[in-house]
Motif scaffolding. Structure first.
Motif, short mmCIF file in Angstrom:
data_model
loop_
_atom_site.label_atom_id
_atom_site.label_comp_id
_atom_site.label_asym_id
_atom_site.label_seq_id
_atom_site.Cartn_x
_atom_site.Cartn_y
_atom_site.Cartn_z
N LEU A 81 0.75 -1.20 -0.08
CA LEU A 81 -0.01 -0.23 0.00
C LEU A 81 0.85 1.30 -0.09
N THR A 82 0.68 2.31 -0.87
CA THR A 82 1.75 3.15 -1.26
C THR A 82 0.91 4.68 -0.99
N ALA A 83 -0.29 4.68 -1.19
CA ALA A 83 -1.25 5.78 -0.87
C ALA A 83 -2.46 5.57 -0.74
N THR A 84 -3.23 6.55 0.11
CA THR A 84 -4.80 6.49 -0.06
C THR A 84 -5.15 7.84 -0.38
N VAL A 85 -6.51 7.94 -0.88
CA VAL A 85 -7.05 9.34 -1.19
C VAL A 85 -8.43 9.29 -0.85
N PRO A 86 -8.97 10.23 -0.03
CA PRO A 86 -10.20 10.28 0.44
C PRO A 86 -11.33 10.49 -0.44
N VAL A 87 -12.26 9.66 -0.61
CA VAL A 87 -13.40 9.49 -1.57
C VAL A 87 -14.69 9.16 -0.95
N ALA A 88 -15.58 9.82 -1.11
CA ALA A 88 -16.86 9.30 -0.24
C ALA A 88 -17.61 8.24 -1.14
N PHE A 89 -17.84 7.17 -0.46
CA PHE A 89 -18.46 5.97 -0.92
C PHE A 89 -17.97 5.76 -2.62
N LEU A 100 -4.77 11.17 -15.70
CA LEU A 100 -5.42 11.47 -14.29
C LEU A 100 -6.15 10.28 -14.25
N LEU A 101 -6.50 10.03 -12.77
CA LEU A 101 -7.11 8.89 -12.43
C LEU A 101 -8.63 9.65 -11.91
N TYR A 102 -9.95 8.87 -12.51
CA TYR A 102 -11.10 9.30 -12.51
C TYR A 102 -11.84 8.25 -11.60
N GLY A 117 -20.97 11.73 -7.87
CA GLY A 117 -20.29 12.60 -9.20
C GLY A 117 -19.02 11.61 -9.45
N VAL A 118 -18.05 12.54 -10.05
CA VAL A 118 -16.75 12.03 -10.40
C VAL A 118 -15.43 12.88 -9.98
N LEU A 119 -14.66 12.49 -9.26
CA LEU A 119 -13.30 13.17 -8.82
C LEU A 119 -12.21 12.75 -9.73
N ARG A 120 -11.15 13.62 -9.91
CA ARG A 120 -10.15 13.31 -10.53
C ARG A 120 -8.90 13.76 -9.61
N PRO A 123 -2.43 10.28 -10.26
CA PRO A 123 -2.11 9.30 -9.55
C PRO A 123 -0.62 9.05 -9.17
N ASP A 124 0.21 9.75 -9.82
CA ASP A 124 1.51 9.74 -9.72
C ASP A 124 1.96 10.38 -8.38
N ALA A 125 1.13 11.24 -7.79
CA ALA A 125 1.63 12.25 -6.83
C ALA A 125 1.70 11.53 -5.58
N ALA A 126 2.71 11.93 -4.71
CA ALA A 126 2.89 11.21 -3.46
C ALA A 126 1.62 11.48 -2.54
N ASP A 127 1.08 12.52 -2.61
CA ASP A 127 -0.15 12.93 -1.83
C ASP A 127 -1.09 13.36 -2.86
N PRO A 128 -2.12 12.52 -3.39
CA PRO A 128 -2.84 13.04 -4.62
C PRO A 128 -4.05 13.80 -4.16
N ARG A 129 -4.22 14.68 -4.49
CA ARG A 129 -5.45 15.66 -4.11
C ARG A 129 -6.59 15.79 -4.93
N PRO A 130 -7.51 15.11 -4.66
CA PRO A 130 -8.68 15.11 -5.67
C PRO A 130 -9.46 16.52 -5.90
N GLU A 131 -9.95 16.57 -6.98
CA GLU A 131 -10.89 17.72 -7.48
C GLU A 131 -12.05 17.14 -8.07
N VAL A 132 -13.20 17.85 -7.97
CA VAL A 132 -14.49 17.59 -8.51
C VAL A 132 -14.43 17.59 -10.13
N PHE A 133 -14.68 16.64 -10.94
CA PHE A 133 -14.96 16.79 -12.25
C PHE A 133 -16.22 16.97 -12.82
N ALA A 134 -17.05 16.25 -12.14
CA ALA A 134 -18.43 16.33 -12.30
C ALA A 134 -19.46 15.89 -11.22
N SER A 135 -20.53 16.38 -11.18
CA SER A 135 -21.45 16.16 -9.90
C SER A 135 -22.87 16.26 -10.34
#
Length: 299
Positions: A81-89, A100-102, A117-120, A123-135
């Protein structure tokens, strides 16, 4: 498990419309050349580590959507396990044409009140920061890109949603693809393949991107006892053959060209399926128990 059970109940209460007659009745599915299965990632804490979806980034890292942990996890090729990104459900996790990862979010009944919706993110970042793409979607689950970079999201409450590369919803196309029970989705060329658990449970459909309102039923999946099964995610290979996971633990092979339907694996309940990069005979499947299975297909 509550999410999937509730989705099935809601879907069963909804009637589909404008569909072709089913190609297969609710009879037990025949067995074809069996696949071999091993463990790619071990199971974790029951329910909490539910592996809702799996996907790869361009570097070959595996991403797993942990539905009830509200995060997606990155694993390297050793299983670390090398990273975790918070995403609701989180639901489907897919590599976009931009690298980018969607990730679909809101894959839960609560999205009827708080839309999903969809975040993106990178995925190469050490600490990926998601942004909203569509909702604004009701219980989105599956996702797939076409060759032009449009994103298609399968939402249980509304059908298939088409989003342009700029994040703008194609309202006309989406209205033509409306329906209930949409779950997993893949795109191959100009064709879309969809699992649907509306009326009836366990239906696998195909339709062209040009005419999403005209759908063909490829199969109605059932368990070994002939009981309608819950069709979850699906993968299409280079030959156009589909592999569909079900809640009863089947991996079902469907050949749209010949109409052949058979089971290649019967195991624990599987949630998602993805091809291993560089392999034509190997798949990974997520499970309700939280493990990820490595499946070697017979050739």
């Amino acid at each position: 498990m509550f999410v999937r059970q509730l989705a099935a109940i809601v879907a069963l209460s909804c009637a589909g419309a404008g569909l072709a007659l089913p190609a297969a009745a609710a009879d037990p599915i025949s067995t074809c050349a069996p696949a071999r299965v091993t463990t790619a990632l071990p199971a974790g804490t029951p329910v909490l580590d539910w592996a809702e979806n799996v996907g790869y980034d361009r570097r070959g890292n595996l991403w797993v959507s942990r539905l009830y942990r509200n995060e997606v996890q990155r694993y390297d090729n050793t299983g670390k396990l090398t990273a975790t990104v918070p995403v609701a459900f989180p639901g489907a996790v897919r590599l976009g044409p931009d690298g980018l990862l969607y990730v679909v979010y809101g894959d839960a009944p609560s999205s009827a009140v708080i839309p999903g919706g969809v975040l993106r993110f990178d995925p190469d970042a050490a600490d990926p920061r998601p942004e909203v793409f569509a909702s604004g979607f009701t219980m989105p689950n599956g996702a797939a890109f076409d060759s032009a970079g449009n994103l298609y999201v399968a939402a249980t409450g509304s059908g298939v949603i088409r989003i342009g590369r700029d994040g703008v919803l194609d309202k006309d196309w989406t209205a033509r693809a409306a329906g209930t029970g949409a779950n997993g989705i893949v795109v191959r060329g100009e064709m879309i393949y969809l699992t649907s658990n509306g009326n009836p449970l366990g239906r696998v459909l195909s339709f062209s991107i040009a005419a999403p309102e005209h759908r063909t039923v490829l199969a109605d999946l059932s368990t070994s006892l002939g009981i309608p099964d819950f069709a979850d995610d699906l993968h299409v290979d280079g030959d156009g053959v589909l592999y569909v996971t079900t809640v009863s633990g089947q991996l079902v092979r469907i050949d749209p060209a010949s109409g052949g339907v058979c089971t290649v694996l019967s195991t624990e309940p599987m949630t998602a399926v993805v091809a291993v990069p560089g392999r034509t005979d190997e798949l990974l499947a997520g499970t309700e128990a939280g493990g990820v299975l490595r499946i070697r297909l017979a050739r």
